[in-house]
Design a protein around this motif. Structure first.
Motif, PDB file in Angstrom:
ATOM      1  N   ALA A   1       0.847  -1.195   0.000  1.00  0.00           N
ATOM      2  CA  ALA A   1       0.000   0.000   0.000  1.00  0.00           C
ATOM      3  C   ALA A   1       0.878   1.239   0.000  1.00  0.00           C
ATOM      4  O   ALA A   1       1.878   1.305   0.709  1.00  0.00           O
ATOM      5  CB  ALA A   1      -0.910  -0.017   1.212  1.00  0.00           C
ATOM      6  N   LYS A   2       0.510   2.212  -0.825  1.00  0.00           N
ATOM      7  CA  LYS A   2       1.210   3.487  -0.847  1.00  0.00           C
ATOM      8  C   LYS A   2       0.212   4.577  -0.492  1.00  0.00           C
ATOM      9  O   LYS A   2      -0.938   4.552  -0.936  1.00  0.00           O
ATOM     10  CB  LYS A   2       1.811   3.746  -2.235  1.00  0.00           C
ATOM     11  CG  LYS A   2       2.900   2.745  -2.614  1.00  0.00           C
ATOM     12  CD  LYS A   2       3.508   3.086  -3.974  1.00  0.00           C
ATOM     13  CE  LYS A   2       4.609   2.110  -4.334  1.00  0.00           C
ATOM     14  NZ  LYS A   2       5.223   2.439  -5.646  1.00  0.00           N
ATOM     15  N   GLU A   3       0.656   5.522   0.310  1.00  0.00           N
ATOM     16  CA  GLU A   3      -0.262   6.553   0.786  1.00  0.00           C
ATOM     17  C   GLU A   3       0.421   7.914   0.779  1.00  0.00           C
ATOM     18  O   GLU A   3       1.596   8.037   1.123  1.00  0.00           O
ATOM     19  CB  GLU A   3      -0.741   6.208   2.202  1.00  0.00           C
ATOM     20  CG  GLU A   3      -1.887   7.082   2.684  1.00  0.00           C
ATOM     21  CD  GLU A   3      -2.573   6.524   3.918  1.00  0.00           C
ATOM     22  OE1 GLU A   3      -3.196   7.314   4.651  1.00  0.00           O
ATOM     23  OE2 GLU A   3      -2.490   5.297   4.151  1.00  0.00           O
TER      24      GLU A   3
ATOM     25  N   ASN B   1      -0.380  11.818   2.172  1.00  0.00           N
ATOM     26  CA  ASN B   1      -1.216  12.677   3.001  1.00  0.00           C
ATOM     27  C   ASN B   1      -0.724  14.111   2.859  1.00  0.00           C
ATOM     28  O   ASN B   1       0.445  14.406   3.134  1.00  0.00           O
ATOM     29  CB  ASN B   1      -1.140  12.247   4.470  1.00  0.00           C
ATOM     30  CG  ASN B   1      -1.732  10.870   4.695  1.00  0.00           C
ATOM     31  OD1 ASN B   1      -2.929  10.734   4.853  1.00  0.00           O
ATOM     32  ND2 ASN B   1      -0.889   9.852   4.708  1.00  0.00           N
TER      33      ASN B   1
ATOM     34  N   LYS C   1      -4.548   6.983  -1.534  1.00  0.00           N
ATOM     35  CA  LYS C   1      -4.067   5.663  -1.137  1.00  0.00           C
ATOM     36  C   LYS C   1      -4.197   4.711  -2.319  1.00  0.00           C
ATOM     37  O   LYS C   1      -5.243   4.674  -2.983  1.00  0.00           O
ATOM     38  CB  LYS C   1      -4.865   5.137   0.063  1.00  0.00           C
ATOM     39  CG  LYS C   1      -4.310   3.849   0.650  1.00  0.00           C
ATOM     40  CD  LYS C   1      -5.024   3.466   1.935  1.00  0.00           C
ATOM     41  CE  LYS C   1      -4.438   2.212   2.549  1.00  0.00           C
ATOM     42  NZ  LYS C   1      -5.120   1.838   3.814  1.00  0.00           N
TER      43      LYS C   1
ATOM     44  N   GLU D   1      -3.601   0.625  -3.386  1.00  0.00           N
ATOM     45  CA  GLU D   1      -3.349  -0.725  -2.889  1.00  0.00           C
ATOM     46  C   GLU D   1      -4.100  -1.736  -3.746  1.00  0.00           C
ATOM     47  O   GLU D   1      -5.299  -1.576  -4.009  1.00  0.00           O
ATOM     48  CB  GLU D   1      -3.797  -0.848  -1.433  1.00  0.00           C
ATOM     49  CG  GLU D   1      -3.471  -2.184  -0.790  1.00  0.00           C
ATOM     50  CD  GLU D   1      -3.819  -2.217   0.697  1.00  0.00           C
ATOM     51  OE1 GLU D   1      -3.365  -3.144   1.388  1.00  0.00           O
ATOM     52  OE2 GLU D   1      -4.540  -1.312   1.152  1.00  0.00           O
TER      53      GLU D   1
ATOM     54  N   SER E   1      -7.427   2.565  -5.972  1.00  0.00           N
ATOM     55  CA  SER E   1      -6.953   3.831  -5.418  1.00  0.00           C
ATOM     56  C   SER E   1      -8.110   4.600  -4.787  1.00  0.00           C
ATOM     57  O   SER E   1      -9.264   4.470  -5.190  1.00  0.00           O
ATOM     58  CB  SER E   1      -6.294   4.693  -6.502  1.00  0.00           C
ATOM     59  OG  SER E   1      -7.226   5.067  -7.500  1.00  0.00           O
TER      60      SER E   1
END
Length: 208
Positions: A22-24, A26, A42, A44, A48
């Motif tokens: 997972a890439k996030e 913020n 996000k 995953e 998205s």
């Protein structure tokens, strides 16, 4: 032979494991030196999420903006979208998915048929810099895109000064400019910053 099979297996495992990471992102959204809200992204398992919540106090006005878009992807192309937006009382709902040889999309009461391989404004994927058209996930419009490299620039990201690549993305419809967005990526082309022009000032995204 055994070595080749082992190598192929390791490559497949690497691809599989990367697809599960997972890439996030913020961001604080800043307008006229004030934090007006947050926007998170996000990614995953080929899905998205984009979620924004802004509150802008300008002169005697309170302006609210809420947006959520859930999207699915296949081979770098949008395969499904479900978004809801409240733009200070103007409501939009967008639903679409890939059907046979076209992308069927409905935005409020309007229906559209688009080509099969398109993207939204998925800033986290630098492939958008190579697109000639993008779908606006807020209202479902298909916009013409022009991207230009601006410069290599030093930026402070998470309290660290790094070299970034700055691009300008201009989106238009029938020759009328709709959006002008500045994007910054690090040397590995990871997305690290955004700025967007609005009638009351530029909104800048600060990575948290």
């Amino acid at each position: 032979m055994a070595t080749k099979k082992l190598t192929n297996l390791l490559i497949l495992l690497l691809i599989f494991s990367n697809s599960l990471i997972a890439k996030e992102w913020n961001f604080d959204a800043i307008l006229n030196d004030r934090v007006i809200g947050q926007h998170i992204f996000k990614v995953e398992n080929l899905k998205s999420l984009s979620k924004a919540n802004f509150h802008i106090e300008f002169l005697f006005m309170d302006i609210y903006y809420k947006h959520v878009s859930n999207e699915s992807w296949s081979n770098g192309c949008l395969s499904k979208i479900d978004s809801k937006t409240d733009d200070d009382g103007d409501f939009f709902e967008v639903k679409g998915q890939l059907e046979d040889k076209q992308f069927e999309l409905k935005a409020n009461k309007n229906s559209f048929r688009y080509p099969t391989c398109l993207m939204t404004f998925a800033y986290w994927d630098p492939s958008i810099l190579k697109q000639s058209k993008l779908i606006n996930s807020q209202d479902g419009e298909l916009l013409d895109i022009n991207v230009e490299f601006v410069a290599d620039e030093l930026m402070v990201i998470k309290q660290e000064k790094i070299m970034t690549k700055h691009y300008q993305l201009v989106a238009s419809k029938d020759g009328d400019e709709k959006l002008k967005i500045q994007l910054w990526y690090d040397k590995e082309m990871n997305w690290v910053g955004l700025s967007s022009t609005t009638p009351i000032g530029d909104i800048f995204y600060k990575l948290l």
